[in-house]
Write an enzyme that holds these catalytic residues in place. Sequence first.
Site, PDB file in Angstrom:
ATOM      1  N   LYS A  50       0.780  -1.460  -0.047  1.00 17.16           N
ATOM      2  CA  LYS A  50      -0.026   0.041  -0.133  1.00 17.16           C
ATOM      3  C   LYS A  50       0.776   1.187  -0.054  1.00 17.16           C
ATOM      4  O   LYS A  50       0.728   2.424  -0.593  1.00 17.16           O
ATOM      5  CB  LYS A  50      -0.995   0.010   1.221  1.00 17.16           C
ATOM      6  CG  LYS A  50      -1.779  -1.179   1.348  1.00 17.16           C
ATOM      7  CD  LYS A  50      -2.824  -1.127   2.485  1.00 17.16           C
ATOM      8  CE  LYS A  50      -1.964  -1.070   3.813  1.00 17.16           C
ATOM      9  NZ  LYS A  50      -1.231  -2.348   4.312  1.00 17.16           N
TER      10      LYS A  50
ATOM     11  N   ARG B 172      -0.093  -8.947  13.890  1.00 16.12           N
ATOM     12  CA  ARG B 172      -0.530  -8.020  12.796  1.00 16.12           C
ATOM     13  C   ARG B 172      -1.541  -8.498  11.824  1.00 16.12           C
ATOM     14  O   ARG B 172      -2.433  -8.111  11.355  1.00 16.12           O
ATOM     15  CB  ARG B 172       0.500  -6.899  12.235  1.00 16.12           C
ATOM     16  CG  ARG B 172       1.198  -6.015  12.903  1.00 16.12           C
ATOM     17  CD  ARG B 172       2.488  -5.631  12.580  1.00 16.12           C
ATOM     18  NE  ARG B 172       2.237  -4.724  11.356  1.00 16.12           N
ATOM     19  CZ  ARG B 172       3.310  -4.606  10.260  1.00 16.12           C
ATOM     20  NH1 ARG B 172       4.448  -5.163  10.757  1.00 16.12           N
ATOM     21  NH2 ARG B 172       2.933  -3.894   9.223  1.00 16.12           N
TER      22      ARG B 172
ATOM     23  N   ARG C 147      -9.377   0.846   9.250  1.00 13.51           N
ATOM     24  CA  ARG C 147      -9.113  -0.451   9.640  1.00 13.51           C
ATOM     25  C   ARG C 147      -9.767  -1.320  10.352  1.00 13.51           C
ATOM     26  O   ARG C 147      -9.781  -2.263  10.961  1.00 13.51           O
ATOM     27  CB  ARG C 147      -7.794  -0.147  10.445  1.00 13.51           C
ATOM     28  CG  ARG C 147      -6.263  -0.447   9.787  1.00 13.51           C
ATOM     29  CD  ARG C 147      -5.239  -0.171  10.741  1.00 13.51           C
ATOM     30  NE  ARG C 147      -4.092  -0.943  10.370  1.00 13.51           N
ATOM     31  CZ  ARG C 147      -3.132  -0.537   9.496  1.00 13.51           C
ATOM     32  NH1 ARG C 147      -2.971   0.580   9.088  1.00 13.51           N
ATOM     33  NH2 ARG C 147      -2.124  -1.536   9.474  1.00 13.51           N
TER      34      ARG C 147
ATOM     35  N   ARG D 249      11.575  -5.943   4.490  1.00 11.22           N
ATOM     36  CA  ARG D 249      11.596  -4.324   4.560  1.00 11.22           C
ATOM     37  C   ARG D 249      12.712  -3.734   5.491  1.00 11.22           C
ATOM     38  O   ARG D 249      12.883  -4.354   6.523  1.00 11.22           O
ATOM     39  CB  ARG D 249      10.225  -3.972   4.978  1.00 11.22           C
ATOM     40  CG  ARG D 249      10.014  -2.570   5.136  1.00 11.22           C
ATOM     41  CD  ARG D 249       8.760  -1.919   5.328  1.00 11.22           C
ATOM     42  NE  ARG D 249       7.990  -2.628   6.078  1.00 11.22           N
ATOM     43  CZ  ARG D 249       6.553  -2.467   6.208  1.00 11.22           C
ATOM     44  NH1 ARG D 249       5.872  -1.807   5.478  1.00 11.22           N
ATOM     45  NH2 ARG D 249       5.936  -3.494   7.212  1.00 11.22           N
TER      46      ARG D 249
ATOM     47  N   ARG E  22      11.727  -1.980  11.028  1.00 11.42           N
ATOM     48  CA  ARG E  22      10.624  -1.363  11.803  1.00 11.42           C
ATOM     49  C   ARG E  22      10.473  -2.204  12.832  1.00 11.42           C
ATOM     50  O   ARG E  22      10.482  -3.255  12.985  1.00 11.42           O
ATOM     51  CB  ARG E  22       9.116  -1.383  10.976  1.00 11.42           C
ATOM     52  CG  ARG E  22       9.029   0.090  10.503  1.00 11.42           C
ATOM     53  CD  ARG E  22       7.890   0.159   9.416  1.00 11.42           C
ATOM     54  NE  ARG E  22       6.525  -0.567   9.896  1.00 11.42           N
ATOM     55  CZ  ARG E  22       5.526  -0.410   9.186  1.00 11.42           C
ATOM     56  NH1 ARG E  22       5.479   0.137   7.996  1.00 11.42           N
ATOM     57  NH2 ARG E  22       4.525  -1.123   9.592  1.00 11.42           N
TER      58      ARG E  22
HETATM   59  P1  AP5 Z   1       4.892  -1.668   1.610  1.00 13.62           P
HETATM   60  O1  AP5 Z   1       4.624  -0.652   0.601  1.00 13.62           O
HETATM   61  O2  AP5 Z   1       5.629  -0.898   2.731  1.00 13.62           O
HETATM   62  O3  AP5 Z   1       3.537  -2.569   2.265  1.00 13.62           O
HETATM   63  P2  AP5 Z   1       2.403  -1.934   3.209  1.00 13.62           P
HETATM   64  O4  AP5 Z   1       1.112  -2.576   2.524  1.00 13.62           O
HETATM   65  O5  AP5 Z   1       2.313  -0.362   3.070  1.00 13.62           O
HETATM   66  O6  AP5 Z   1       2.738  -2.424   4.469  1.00 13.62           O
HETATM   67  P3  AP5 Z   1       2.767  -1.858   6.012  1.00 13.62           P
HETATM   68  O7  AP5 Z   1       3.295  -3.031   6.937  1.00 13.62           O
HETATM   69  O8  AP5 Z   1       3.240  -0.605   5.950  1.00 13.62           O
HETATM   70  O9  AP5 Z   1       1.117  -1.929   6.277  1.00 13.62           O
HETATM   71  P4  AP5 Z   1       0.450  -1.752   7.536  1.00 13.62           P
HETATM   72  O10 AP5 Z   1      -0.864  -1.379   7.116  1.00 13.62           O
HETATM   73  O11 AP5 Z   1       0.597  -2.876   8.459  1.00 13.62           O
HETATM   74  O12 AP5 Z   1       1.302  -0.643   8.306  1.00 13.62           O
HETATM   75  P5  AP5 Z   1       1.030   0.813   8.972  1.00 13.62           P
HETATM   76  O13 AP5 Z   1       2.267   1.534   8.669  1.00 13.62           O
HETATM   77  O14 AP5 Z   1      -0.298   1.273   8.150  1.00 13.62           O
HETATM   78  O15 AP5 Z   1       5.864  -2.763   1.279  1.00 13.62           O
HETATM   79  C1  AP5 Z   1       6.230  -3.834   2.037  1.00 13.62           C
HETATM   80  C2  AP5 Z   1       7.691  -4.295   1.755  1.00 13.62           C
HETATM   81  O16 AP5 Z   1       7.536  -4.758   0.463  1.00 13.62           O
HETATM   82  C3  AP5 Z   1       8.681  -3.017   1.411  1.00 13.62           C
HETATM   83  O17 AP5 Z   1       9.879  -3.288   1.884  1.00 13.62           O
HETATM   84  C4  AP5 Z   1       8.468  -3.049  -0.103  1.00 13.62           C
HETATM   85  O18 AP5 Z   1       9.602  -2.245  -0.482  1.00 13.62           O
HETATM   86  C5  AP5 Z   1       8.218  -4.179  -0.539  1.00 13.62           C
HETATM   87  N1  AP5 Z   1       7.419  -4.372  -1.804  1.00 13.62           N
HETATM   88  C6  AP5 Z   1       6.314  -3.103  -2.104  1.00 13.62           C
HETATM   89  N2  AP5 Z   1       5.628  -3.631  -3.334  1.00 13.62           N
HETATM   90  C7  AP5 Z   1       6.730  -4.783  -3.834  1.00 13.62           C
HETATM   91  C8  AP5 Z   1       6.409  -5.597  -4.800  1.00 13.62           C
HETATM   92  N3  AP5 Z   1       5.474  -5.362  -6.075  1.00 13.62           N
HETATM   93  N4  AP5 Z   1       7.271  -6.668  -4.942  1.00 13.62           N
HETATM   94  C9  AP5 Z   1       8.241  -6.843  -4.041  1.00 13.62           C
HETATM   95  N5  AP5 Z   1       8.440  -6.095  -3.008  1.00 13.62           N
HETATM   96  C10 AP5 Z   1       7.419  -4.944  -2.759  1.00 13.62           C
HETATM   97  O19 AP5 Z   1       0.413   0.804  10.269  1.00 13.62           O
HETATM   98  C11 AP5 Z   1       1.386   0.409  11.133  1.00 13.62           C
HETATM   99  C12 AP5 Z   1       0.805   0.250  12.838  1.00 13.62           C
HETATM  100  O20 AP5 Z   1       0.253   1.460  12.919  1.00 13.62           O
HETATM  101  C13 AP5 Z   1      -0.517  -0.669  12.727  1.00 13.62           C
HETATM  102  O21 AP5 Z   1      -0.068  -1.985  13.209  1.00 13.62           O
HETATM  103  C14 AP5 Z   1      -1.172   0.053  13.936  1.00 13.62           C
HETATM  104  O22 AP5 Z   1      -0.757  -0.157  15.140  1.00 13.62           O
HETATM  105  C15 AP5 Z   1      -1.057   1.276  13.546  1.00 13.62           C
HETATM  106  N6  AP5 Z   1      -2.143   2.157  12.693  1.00 13.62           N
HETATM  107  C16 AP5 Z   1      -1.978   2.681  11.478  1.00 13.62           C
HETATM  108  N7  AP5 Z   1      -3.038   2.974  11.011  1.00 13.62           N
HETATM  109  C17 AP5 Z   1      -4.022   2.686  11.899  1.00 13.62           C
HETATM  110  C18 AP5 Z   1      -5.485   2.959  11.919  1.00 13.62           C
HETATM  111  N8  AP5 Z   1      -6.293   3.447  10.782  1.00 13.62           N
HETATM  112  N9  AP5 Z   1      -6.135   2.299  13.295  1.00 13.62           N
HETATM  113  C19 AP5 Z   1      -5.700   1.634  14.249  1.00 13.62           C
HETATM  114  N10 AP5 Z   1      -4.121   1.894  14.155  1.00 13.62           N
HETATM  115  C20 AP5 Z   1      -3.427   2.072  12.932  1.00 13.62           C
END
Ligand code: AP5
Length: 223
Positions: free
Chosen positions: A14, A172, A89, A128, A161
Amino acid sequence: MLRIVLLGPPGAGKGTQAERLAAELGVPHISTGDILRQAVAKGTELGLRAKEIMESGQLVSDEIMLGIIRERLARPDSQRGFILDGYPRTIPQAEALDGLLSECAEPPVVIVNMELDREELVRRIAGRRSCPNCGAVYNVYSQPPRRQGVCDVCQAGLMQRADDHEETVRKRLDVYDRQTRPLLDHYAGRLTRVDGQGAPDAVFERLTELVRAAAGLRQGHRT
Ligand code: AP5
């Protein structure tokens, strides 16, 4: 005005795709994960409350998240559109967002779900590495930096991270299944599904094509 909600499990890509899409369409990329990580890094009151919750793989409370999103969507740059990454979420977050968006008379939001199988999600998250200085994201398997462990952009040392360690990743993904996956039913009939498999360029091409079709945009359109 183009408003996009990007859904998908942790590691689906994402953040990677939202950043590119935001540049392509000329709208801000709003990542609630990034907003929370910045608060943690600065040691603000929000950061102090969120740190432990994030590191344990749980979700920050709906009440806090709604406050964050309400404030962010009220800023001037969001008035020309946005890409939401990581919000909503939970069902209460989605209902709150429905309420916020229904207050303006613009055309409907494009809701996209990025899909990827679990094994690949775990592999991507495990690989990552992020730059604590400029926020650039790499992957030791698919997008390694030119010099191992060093950011291409600002030469800072790369880090994993705190919530990307194996045990927390599994948690997660369970939290996603329990609390976030039900959003697919909430948005049933309004959802654009995108296959997240393949190289980032291939996913981006697929995603932009589907978003443009869903939003009724021509090629090369900027907001
Ligand atoms: P990446 O693009 O970073 O993936 P992502 O879907 O953004 O993954 P996240 O782990 O960041 O999502 P998340 O939803 O768990 O975390 P968030 O930060 O929102 O890609 C992942 C890896 O793959 C990277 O190394 C990239 O280079 C690689 N990659 C990408 N595309 C690729 C491809 N096509 N091929 C190969 N490799 C590829 O949230 C973190 C925490 O914050 C949550 O756990 C929660 O505690 C809190 N939080 C955030 N938002 C909320 C909310 N709305 N409500 C409550 N808590 C929240």
